[in-house]
Design an enzyme around this catalytic site. Structure first.
Site, PDB file in Angstrom:
ATOM      1  N   ASN A 218       0.846  -1.205   0.000  1.00 32.90           N
ATOM      2  CA  ASN A 218       0.000   0.000   0.000  1.00 32.90           C
ATOM      3  C   ASN A 218       0.873   1.244   0.000  1.00 32.90           C
ATOM      4  O   ASN A 218       2.099   1.153   0.033  1.00 32.90           O
ATOM      5  CB  ASN A 218      -0.953  -0.023   1.197  1.00 32.90           C
ATOM      6  N   ASP A 287      -4.547  -6.153   5.327  1.00 34.63           N
ATOM      7  CA  ASP A 287      -5.585  -6.968   5.979  1.00 34.63           C
ATOM      8  C   ASP A 287      -5.608  -8.397   5.434  1.00 34.63           C
ATOM      9  O   ASP A 287      -6.135  -9.303   6.074  1.00 34.63           O
ATOM     10  CB  ASP A 287      -6.962  -6.325   5.770  1.00 34.63           C
ATOM     11  N   PRO A 314      -3.680 -11.647  10.699  1.00 33.73           N
ATOM     12  CA  PRO A 314      -4.025 -11.363  12.102  1.00 33.73           C
ATOM     13  C   PRO A 314      -4.047  -9.860  12.343  1.00 33.73           C
ATOM     14  O   PRO A 314      -3.286  -9.114  11.732  1.00 33.73           O
ATOM     15  CB  PRO A 314      -2.879 -12.012  12.884  1.00 33.73           C
ATOM     16  N   ILE A 316      -2.872  -7.232  14.479  1.00 27.11           N
ATOM     17  CA  ILE A 316      -1.784  -7.154  15.473  1.00 27.11           C
ATOM     18  C   ILE A 316      -2.211  -6.304  16.675  1.00 27.11           C
ATOM     19  O   ILE A 316      -2.030  -6.695  17.833  1.00 27.11           O
ATOM     20  CB  ILE A 316      -0.510  -6.567  14.817  1.00 27.11           C
ATOM     21  N   LYS A 346     -13.638   2.065  15.410  1.00 31.97           N
ATOM     22  CA  LYS A 346     -12.379   1.316  15.430  1.00 31.97           C
ATOM     23  C   LYS A 346     -11.800   1.243  16.842  1.00 31.97           C
ATOM     24  O   LYS A 346     -11.307   0.210  17.279  1.00 31.97           O
ATOM     25  CB  LYS A 346     -11.366   2.003  14.500  1.00 31.97           C
TER      26      LYS A 346
HETATM   27  N1  CTP Z   1      -3.695  -2.914  12.532  1.00 27.98           N
HETATM   28  C1  CTP Z   1      -2.916  -3.953  12.968  1.00 27.98           C
HETATM   29  N2  CTP Z   1      -2.984  -5.170  12.322  1.00 27.98           N
HETATM   30  C2  CTP Z   1      -3.784  -5.320  11.248  1.00 27.98           C
HETATM   31  C3  CTP Z   1      -4.573  -4.256  10.789  1.00 27.98           C
HETATM   32  C4  CTP Z   1      -4.495  -3.057  11.466  1.00 27.98           C
HETATM   33  O1  CTP Z   1      -2.166  -3.798  13.941  1.00 27.98           O
HETATM   34  N3  CTP Z   1      -3.804  -6.493  10.650  1.00 27.98           N
HETATM   35  C5  CTP Z   1      -3.635  -1.634  13.262  1.00 27.98           C
HETATM   36  C6  CTP Z   1      -3.046  -0.492  12.497  1.00 27.98           C
HETATM   37  O2  CTP Z   1      -1.664  -0.395  12.706  1.00 27.98           O
HETATM   38  C7  CTP Z   1      -3.800   0.698  13.053  1.00 27.98           C
HETATM   39  C8  CTP Z   1      -5.159   0.141  13.379  1.00 27.98           C
HETATM   40  O3  CTP Z   1      -4.969  -1.256  13.539  1.00 27.98           O
HETATM   41  O4  CTP Z   1      -3.257   1.151  14.254  1.00 27.98           O
HETATM   42  C9  CTP Z   1      -6.204   0.416  12.374  1.00 27.98           C
HETATM   43  O5  CTP Z   1      -5.803  -0.063  11.129  1.00 27.98           O
HETATM   44  P1  CTP Z   1      -6.811  -0.045   9.906  1.00 27.98           P
HETATM   45  O6  CTP Z   1      -6.196  -0.751   8.733  1.00 27.98           O
HETATM   46  O7  CTP Z   1      -7.311   1.339   9.724  1.00 27.98           O
HETATM   47  O8  CTP Z   1      -7.990  -0.896  10.557  1.00 27.98           O
HETATM   48  P2  CTP Z   1      -8.711  -2.189  10.147  1.00 27.98           P
HETATM   49  O9  CTP Z   1      -9.108  -2.835  11.413  1.00 27.98           O
HETATM   50  O10 CTP Z   1      -7.897  -2.985   9.200  1.00 27.98           O
HETATM   51  O11 CTP Z   1     -10.005  -1.610   9.446  1.00 27.98           O
HETATM   52  P3  CTP Z   1     -10.282  -1.214   7.894  1.00 27.98           P
HETATM   53  O12 CTP Z   1      -9.082  -1.651   7.097  1.00 27.98           O
HETATM   54  O13 CTP Z   1     -11.518  -1.957   7.584  1.00 27.98           O
HETATM   55  O14 CTP Z   1     -10.488   0.260   7.929  1.00 27.98           O
END
Ligand code: CTP
Length: 409
Positions: A218, A287, A314, A316, A346
């Site tokens: 990304n 994701d 997962p 994290i 979130k």
């Molecule tokens: N995060 C993480 N591990 C993942 C996905 C996200 O630790 N697999 C953490 C990111 O570092 C950030 C927060 O979760 O601090 C939000 O990440 P984001 O990608 O915005 O959230 P998602 O839960 O993946 O939601 P979406 O992609 O649907 O917006």
């Protein structure tokens, strides 16, 4: 010229700095440095050695600092001849830029044969030196011995950097740019609000392999996560930065662990998290990952499309927040729309005490950002500013919450 020029009162954020210049072609950069410091509200008193005056005139430094420039240990304008003590007595920091090899050797030996070296010996405030010299002078065993002794003596070194030198050679010894020295000075003055804390930060994108030469990634540059790591370090924390692929330099004093995929980032976090008091998840973690990534480069099958099967990675942050005794967790959310709604959802879903939200289109790859913090007390807009400024405010907010005893929700 009057016998003594009283220092201008420093502004609220302004600090009282003594800027020393020794002989070196990099002295011209110090004109820019003094300008930046004064513009930022600092009170800057300049002292120049005789050799420095051969590279840049005291008149230039006087005009830019707005104060008398001092050059002579025997200046009769100093009423009681105690200039070597008085000039540094009210200072909070002495910065010597450029710092020559000769000057560094004098500080190591405690020599005091001119105004600048004398007031450094008589100082009761920290000393920062920005070394500037030819690469062979820097590499010389004598200079390297002096560098390690200066560090042992608690002298702060800002740089030097590698690169092109005025003498036409290339190597280590170039003085840091004025902006970088300014950054080191600002960092020095940051409140040590996380002293004794261990902070774990994830940063950058992750890359999910499709085959050995292709991946899904990304647009995250990693700048915000690196700024958070730097700000936490400036605040006195011991910082570990787990970073996806970026082109950024590791902030000084930060331990960095490089990873590529979300799974690798997860494993690295699992190893490091037990020691962390604070976990800041800034990484844009993928994701999904590719199921059965090919071991050899996939060949094009002309005329046919291609379907990749993806499996969920997962989460994290959610994993860390759910640990039996979790560190203080901070999440980031970069959204393209409905910022407030997504941020609140979130924060609740990941069960974290603090979430930093921003609009992805404003933040991605940029040097500045506009973050809003969400916690139990509501929302806290940090205003627009550089990512480092925003990170410093975030760190201050985390430190204040820790002080109030806020543990995970
Ligand atoms: N995060 C993480 N591990 C993942 C996905 C996200 O630790 N697999 C953490 C990111 O570092 C950030 C927060 O979760 O601090 C939000 O990440 P984001 O990608 O915005 O959230 P998602 O839960 O993946 O939601 P979406 O992609 O649907 O917006």
């Amino acid at each position: 010229m009057k016998a003594t020029t009283p220092a201008k009162p420093a502004s609220n954020t302004g600090r009282r700095i003594l800027l020393g210049l020794t002989g070196g072609i990099a002295a011209y950069k110090s004109a820019q440095l003094v300008r930046m410091l004064v513009k930022a509200g600092h009170d800057v008193r300049v002292v120049m050695t005789e050799a420095a005056c051969r590279f840049i005139t005291p008149v230039t430094m006087q005009a830019l600092s707005g104060q008398t420039v001092w050059t002579d240990l025997w200046d009769p304008r100093v009423a009681d001849n105690m200039g070597h003590i008085e000039l540094s007595r009210d200072r909070e920091l002495i910065v010597v830029a450029p710092g020559s090899a000769n000057f560094m050797a004098k500080v190591v030996q405690g020599l005091a044969d001119d105004l600048l070296s004398t007031l450094c010996l008589a100082r009761d405030c920290p000393l920062m030196i920005a070394p500037a010299m030819n690469r062979q002078m820097w590499d010389n065993a004598a200079t390297q011995r002096n560098v390690s002794q200066l560090r042992k003596d608690g002298v702060l070194l800002a740089g030097p950097a590698p690169g092109d030198q005025a003498c036409g050679e290339t190597g280590m010894g170039r003085m840091l740019e004025p902006e970088e020295i300014f950054g080191e000075i600002e960092a020095f003055f940051q409140p040590k609000s996380l002293a004794g804390k261990r902070v774990l930060v994830t940063a950058g994108p992750t890359a999910e392999a499709i085959d050995p030469v292709r991946s899904i990634t990304n647009a995250s540059s990693g700048k915000m996560g690196y700024a958070v790591a730097r700000a936490a370090r400036e605040a006195g924390a011991q910082v570990t930065l787990i970073s996806g692929p970026t082109a950024l330099a590791t902030p000084g004093g930060v331990e960095r662990i490089d990873v590529k995929s979300a799974q690798q980032m997860f494993e690295a976090v699992k190893k490091a998290v037990a020691r962390a008091d604070v976990f800041v998840a800034v990484a844009a973690v993928s994701d999904y990952r590719v199921v059965n990534a090919a071991e050899q480069k996939i060949k094009k099958a002309s005329g046919k499309g291609m379907t990749l099967e993806l499996a969920e990675n997962p989460d994290i942050l959610a994993y860390v927040a759910k640990l039996p005794s979790p560190p203080f967790c901070v999440g980031f959310a970069a959204e393209t729309e409905k910022l407030v709604a997504h941020a609140k959802e979130k924060r609740a879903r990941k069960k974290i005490p603090l979430l930093a939200a921003n609009l992805a289109q404003q933040a991605l790859g940029a040097d500045d950002n506009e973050i809003v913090l969400y916690d139990d007390a509501g929302e806290h807009p940090l205003g627009r500013g550089s990512k480092l400024e925003q990170a410093r405010k975030l760190v201050g907010h985390v430190a204040a919450m820790l002080k109030r005893g806020k543990r995970p929700a």
